[in-house]
Design a protein around this motif. Structure first.
Motif, PDB file in Angstrom:
ATOM      1  N   LEU A 153       0.850  -1.183   0.000  1.00 54.21           N
ATOM      2  CA  LEU A 153       0.000   0.000   0.000  1.00 54.21           C
ATOM      3  C   LEU A 153       0.887   1.234   0.000  1.00 54.21           C
ATOM      4  O   LEU A 153       1.899   1.282   0.712  1.00 54.21           O
ATOM      5  N   VAL A 154       0.508   2.231  -0.793  1.00 53.06           N
ATOM      6  CA  VAL A 154       1.380   3.382  -0.989  1.00 53.06           C
ATOM      7  C   VAL A 154       0.578   4.683  -0.976  1.00 53.06           C
ATOM      8  O   VAL A 154      -0.525   4.746  -1.531  1.00 53.06           O
ATOM      9  N   LYS A 155       1.165   5.677  -0.357  1.00 51.80           N
ATOM     10  CA  LYS A 155       0.650   7.042  -0.429  1.00 51.80           C
ATOM     11  C   LYS A 155       1.752   7.899  -1.051  1.00 51.80           C
ATOM     12  O   LYS A 155       2.715   8.265  -0.390  1.00 51.80           O
ATOM     13  N   PRO A 156       1.663   8.184  -2.371  1.00 50.99           N
ATOM     14  CA  PRO A 156       2.723   8.947  -3.035  1.00 50.99           C
ATOM     15  C   PRO A 156       2.835  10.359  -2.473  1.00 50.99           C
ATOM     16  O   PRO A 156       1.855  10.951  -2.013  1.00 50.99           O
ATOM     17  N   ASN A 157       4.035  10.899  -2.539  1.00 48.44           N
ATOM     18  CA  ASN A 157       4.290  12.255  -2.085  1.00 48.44           C
ATOM     19  C   ASN A 157       4.108  13.220  -3.259  1.00 48.44           C
ATOM     20  O   ASN A 157       5.042  13.510  -4.001  1.00 48.44           O
ATOM     21  N   GLY A 158       2.887  13.687  -3.458  1.00 48.21           N
ATOM     22  CA  GLY A 158       2.598  14.664  -4.502  1.00 48.21           C
ATOM     23  C   GLY A 158       2.795  14.117  -5.901  1.00 48.21           C
ATOM     24  O   GLY A 158       2.840  12.902  -6.135  1.00 48.21           O
ATOM     25  N   LEU A 159       2.928  15.023  -6.855  1.00 52.71           N
ATOM     26  CA  LEU A 159       3.089  14.636  -8.253  1.00 52.71           C
ATOM     27  C   LEU A 159       4.378  13.870  -8.484  1.00 52.71           C
ATOM     28  O   LEU A 159       4.432  12.944  -9.292  1.00 52.71           O
ATOM     29  N   PHE A 160       5.427  14.272  -7.758  1.00 47.91           N
ATOM     30  CA  PHE A 160       6.701  13.575  -7.914  1.00 47.91           C
ATOM     31  C   PHE A 160       6.575  12.112  -7.492  1.00 47.91           C
ATOM     32  O   PHE A 160       7.047  11.211  -8.173  1.00 47.91           O
ATOM     33  N   GLY A 161       5.904  11.877  -6.369  1.00 49.73           N
ATOM     34  CA  GLY A 161       5.725  10.516  -5.899  1.00 49.73           C
ATOM     35  C   GLY A 161       4.893   9.688  -6.862  1.00 49.73           C
ATOM     36  O   GLY A 161       5.189   8.509  -7.098  1.00 49.73           O
ATOM     37  N   MET A 165       6.239   6.335  -8.820  1.00 48.14           N
ATOM     38  CA  MET A 165       5.586   5.026  -8.770  1.00 48.14           C
ATOM     39  C   MET A 165       5.211   4.547 -10.167  1.00 48.14           C
ATOM     40  O   MET A 165       5.313   3.355 -10.474  1.00 48.14           O
ATOM     41  N   GLY A 166       4.775   5.467 -11.022  1.00 47.90           N
ATOM     42  CA  GLY A 166       4.445   5.089 -12.389  1.00 47.90           C
ATOM     43  C   GLY A 166       5.671   4.624 -13.158  1.00 47.90           C
ATOM     44  O   GLY A 166       5.600   3.677 -13.956  1.00 47.90           O
ATOM     45  N   LEU A 167       6.806   5.268 -12.896  1.00 48.72           N
ATOM     46  CA  LEU A 167       8.041   4.922 -13.596  1.00 48.72           C
ATOM     47  C   LEU A 167       8.574   3.557 -13.188  1.00 48.72           C
ATOM     48  O   LEU A 167       9.014   2.773 -14.036  1.00 48.72           O
ATOM     49  N   ILE A 168       8.515   3.251 -11.894  1.00 53.16           N
ATOM     50  CA  ILE A 168       9.122   1.995 -11.440  1.00 53.16           C
ATOM     51  C   ILE A 168       8.170   0.805 -11.556  1.00 53.16           C
ATOM     52  O   ILE A 168       8.605  -0.331 -11.396  1.00 53.16           O
TER      53      ILE A 168
END
Length: 200
Positions: A153-161, A165-168
Motif C-alpha cells: 500500500l502506498v501514499k505517493p508524495n505529490g506529483l513527484f511521488g 511510482m508510475g516509472l518503477i
C-alpha cells in the motif's frame, strides 16, 4: 503469483482501518506453504531480509541504483522518513493494536513495524517519494494448508511521488518481484529443511 486486489480487500484485515488514504498497489501470494502456526517464521524471514541478496543480478542492480540515486538526491535522508516528513501509522492505531505487540525490527531494510496481530503484520517506510506499507498475512491456501500473502500500500508524495511510482511499476512487476518470489521460496524451503533436521 500476483493476485487480484480483492484477495486483500475482501478480508477483514485491521490494516483497512488505518490506511483509507493509501492506494493498494499489489497483492502477492507468497511461495511459503505451511501450517496454521508458521506465520512467525515468515515474519522472522522477512524482517531479516536484504535487497542485496536478491537472487537476480538485475534486481540487485536496480536496488543498488535506487539507493545511490536516493543518496544523491536526498530521497532517503533521515528528515524524509516516518516520524519526520510523515507521521507514523502507529498514531492511527486503535487502542487494542497500539497496546499489543508491535512486531520485530528490521535488520537491513528501511521498514519499521507498525503492529502485529494473530495473522497479519504491517510495517511502514517513508522517504521523499512515498509513504509505503508492507502488509503480510497468513491465509488458507484452498488445499488444506496455509501460505503467506503480501500487500503493498502506498501514499505517493505529490506529483513527484506519483510519477516515481508510475516509472518503477514495470520494473517492479517484471524485473524485481519474480526473482524476489524465487528467493523467498528458496529461503523458506531452506528453513523448513533446517527445522526438519533439528527436530527431535
Amino acid at each position: 503469483m500476483k493476485l487480484p486486489d480483492s484477495a486483500h480487500t475482501s478480508r477483514p484485515w485491521r490494516i483497512h482501518e488505518i490506511t483509507p488514504d493509501f492506494r493498494l498497489y499489489d497483492v502477492w501470494a507468497l511461495p511459503t506453504p505451511g501450517g496454521p502456526d508458521d506465520f512467525p517464521r515468515l515474519i522472522r524471514q522477512t524482517s531479516g531480509g536484504d535487497t542485496s541478496d536478491n537472487p537476480s543480478w538485475v534486481a540487485r542492480t536496480l536496488f543498488s541504483i535506487r539507493w545511490k540515486l536516493g543518496k544523491i538526491f536526498g530521497w532517503d535522508d533521515p528528515d524524509s522518513g516516518v516520524g519526520k516528513r510523515v507521521p507514523t501509522l502507529r498514531d492511527r492505531l486503535p487502542a487494542d493494536l497500539r497496546d499489543g505487540p508491535r512486531g520485530p525490527e528490521f535488520d537491513r531494510l528501511p521498514f519499521t513495524s507498525v503492529y502485529l496481530a494473530k495473522d497479519e503484520w504491517a510495517a511502514e517506510m517513508g522517504n521523499r517519494t512515498v509513504h509505503g506499507v508492507m502488509h503480510l498475512s497468513w491465509v488458507e491456501d484452498g488445499a488444506g494448508g496455509h501460505r503467506g500473502q503480501m500487500a503493498v500500500l502506498v501514499k505517493p508524495n505529490g506529483l513527484f511521488g506519483k510519477a516515481y511510482m508510475g516509472l518503477i511499476g514495470p520494473f517492479r512487476h517484471v524485473l524485481v518481484y519474480p526473482p524476489l518470489m524465487r528467493g523467498i521460496a528458496k529461503e523458506w524451503e531452506a528453513g523448513r529443511a533446517q527445522d526438519s533436521s533439528t527436530a527431535p
